[in-house]
Motif scaffolding. Structure first.
Motif, PDB file in Angstrom:
ATOM      1  N   UNK A  26       0.859  -1.181   0.000  1.00  0.00           N
ATOM      2  CA  UNK A  26       0.000   0.000   0.000  1.00  0.00           C
ATOM      3  C   UNK A  26       0.898   1.234   0.000  1.00  0.00           C
ATOM      4  N   UNK A  27       1.897   1.199   0.874  1.00  0.00           N
ATOM      5  CA  UNK A  27       2.897   2.255   0.977  1.00  0.00           C
ATOM      6  C   UNK A  27       4.227   1.717   0.471  1.00  0.00           C
ATOM      7  N   UNK A  28       5.260   2.538   0.542  1.00  0.00           N
ATOM      8  CA  UNK A  28       6.518   2.151  -0.087  1.00  0.00           C
ATOM      9  C   UNK A  28       7.438   1.326   0.792  1.00  0.00           C
ATOM     10  N   UNK A  29       7.387   1.516   2.117  1.00  0.00           N
ATOM     11  CA  UNK A  29       8.459   0.948   2.942  1.00  0.00           C
ATOM     12  C   UNK A  29       7.967  -0.023   4.001  1.00  0.00           C
ATOM     13  N   UNK A  30       8.895  -0.866   4.426  1.00  0.00           N
ATOM     14  CA  UNK A  30       8.707  -1.751   5.570  1.00  0.00           C
ATOM     15  C   UNK A  30      10.054  -1.880   6.272  1.00  0.00           C
ATOM     16  N   UNK A  31      10.052  -2.573   7.423  1.00  0.00           N
ATOM     17  CA  UNK A  31      11.306  -2.846   8.103  1.00  0.00           C
ATOM     18  C   UNK A  31      12.074  -1.628   8.563  1.00  0.00           C
ATOM     19  N   UNK A  32      11.382  -0.534   8.863  1.00  0.00           N
ATOM     20  CA  UNK A  32      12.067   0.661   9.340  1.00  0.00           C
ATOM     21  C   UNK A  32      12.697   1.495   8.249  1.00  0.00           C
TER      22      UNK A  32
END
Length: 304
Positions: free
Chosen positions: A196-202
Motif C-alpha cells: 500500500x505504501x513504499x516501505x517496511x522494516x524501518x
C-alpha cells in the motif's frame, strides 16, 4: 464541544518509550482544549478490544502511541469508519508514520498534528485474516521476520541483521503462483512484496513509488539471484535504488492472489498467515491525521 480523543498506548514499544509518553502526550492534548484520556491493554487482544470500544463510542480520534504493530491491532476497529487514526511513533519500524510525513523523533510535534485536526484518507490491504496498512511480504524477508520473532537476543536492529545472515545460509528461491487482477502466472522468486505504501522494516523502500491513495498495490517480485547479489541489493532498499535491477519486477494491481507451499506472510511487521492469501486493496479505507503542509488531494478540512 471539545473533541474527544482516546490515546491507546503500547507500554512496551521502544523499550518502554510508549509508556513514558502516555502522560505528556495526553496532557498536551488536554492543554489544547481536547477531551483526552489514555488506555493500555495488557496484551494484543485487549489492546484491539480497547480500540474497538473507542471507535464504537464515536470518539473524534484514536491516537496510537507505538509502532506499526500497534497500529496493525487497531485497523479492524477503524478501517472503513469515520474514526481518524493519529500516530505518535514509538516503535522500531514506524513505517506508516514515515510514509505520512509524521515526525519520528518528536512526539510533541506528532501530537500537534492531531491537535491541528487535518485528516486525509489512504488505502488499506485486506486479506482473509485481517487488514494491513503498509507492505505484505512473503519470501526471504518474511522468513527473516519469522526468525526474528523466535529470537530473544540481541536487541534492536542487531537482531534483524543476525536473522538475515542466518536465513541467507538456508534460503532458496520459492515457486509462487501469482494472480494479478485475473492475470495468472507462475514464477520463481526470492520474495514477493505487496505494498500500500513504499516501505517496511524501518524505512526499507521495497515498493518505491507506491501511492497509498491510488486504489492499487505496488507488487514487487525479486527473481532468483545469488546470495552475494541479494546481500548487495538489501542496502539499496533504504533509498529505493534496487528498482531497475534486472532481477526486480514491478506490477500494479487492485487484487492479488499469492500462493507458495508452506510460506508464511508478514504485514506491518506482524505475522499474517500461511499462503495462499487473497489480498484486496480497499480504496481510502483509513482516515489518518497528517501534516497540513503536505496535504493529499483528498485531504479533509481541519476539524474544529
Amino acid at each position: 464541544m471539545a473533541r474527544e480523543i482516546t490515546v491507546l498506548v503500547n507500554p512496551t514499544a521502544g523499550r518502554g518509550r510508549g509508556a513514558r509518553l502516555a502522560d505528556p502526550v495526553t496532557q498536551r492534548l488536554r492543554d489544547a482544549g481536547l477531551k483526552a484520556s489514555w488506555e493500555a491493554g495488557r496484551d494484543a487482544s485487549e489492546a484491539a478490544d480497547l480500540a474497538r470500544r473507542a471507535a464504537a463510542r464515536g470518539v473524534d480520534g484514536l491516537v496510537v502511541i507505538g509502532g506499526d504493530g500497534m497500529i496493525h491491532l487497531t485497523l479492524d476497529a477503524v478501517a472503513e469508519s469515520e474514526t481518524p487514526l493519529g500516530i505518535i511513533p514509538a516503535g522500531t519500524g514506524n513505517d506508516l508514520a514515515r510514509n505520512l510525513g509524521i515526525p519520528l523523533h518528536d512526539p510533541m510535534a506528532a501530537t500537534d498534528i492531531v491537535i491541528a485536526g487535518h485528516t486525509s484518507s489512504q488505502d488499506l490491504g485486506r486479506t482473509e485474516v485481517g487488514w494491513f496498512s503498509t507492505v505484505l511480504c512473503a519470501g526471504f524477508d518474511s522468513r527473516v521476520a519469522e526468525r526474528v520473532s523466535r529470537m530473544s537476543w540481541p536487541r534492536g536492529r542487531l537482531r534483524y541483521d543476525l536473522a538475515t545472515v542466518l536465513e541467507l545460509r538456508a534460503f532458496q528461491p520459492r515457486r509462487y503462483e501469482l494472480d494479478l487482477d485475473g492475470d495468472s502466472q507462475q514464477t520463481e522468486a526470492m520474495l514477493v512484496a505487496i505494498g500500500v505504501t513504499s516501505s517496511y522494516g524501518g524505512g526499507l523502500r521495497i515498493c518505491e513509488g507506491a501511492d497509498p491513495a491510488d486504489g492499487l498495490f505496488d507488487v514487487v517480485v525479486v527473481r532468483p539471484v545469488t546470495r552475494r547479489v541479494l546481500v548487495r541489493m538489501f542496502p539499496k532498499l533504504s533509498k529505493g535504488t534496487h528498482i531497475g535491477h534486472p532481477a526486480v519486477v514491478q506490477h500494479r494491481a487492485s487484487k492479488v492472489r499469492l500462493a507458495s507451499d508452506g510460506l508464511v506472510s508478514y504485514a506491518d511487521g506482524e505475522r499474517m498467515g500461511i499462503l495462499p492469501l487473497t489480498i484486496e486493496c480497499v480504496p481510502r479505507a483509513l482516515r489518518v491525521f497528517g501534516p497540513a503542509s503536505t496535504p493529499r488531494p483528498d485531504a479533509d478540512p481541519a476539524t474544529t
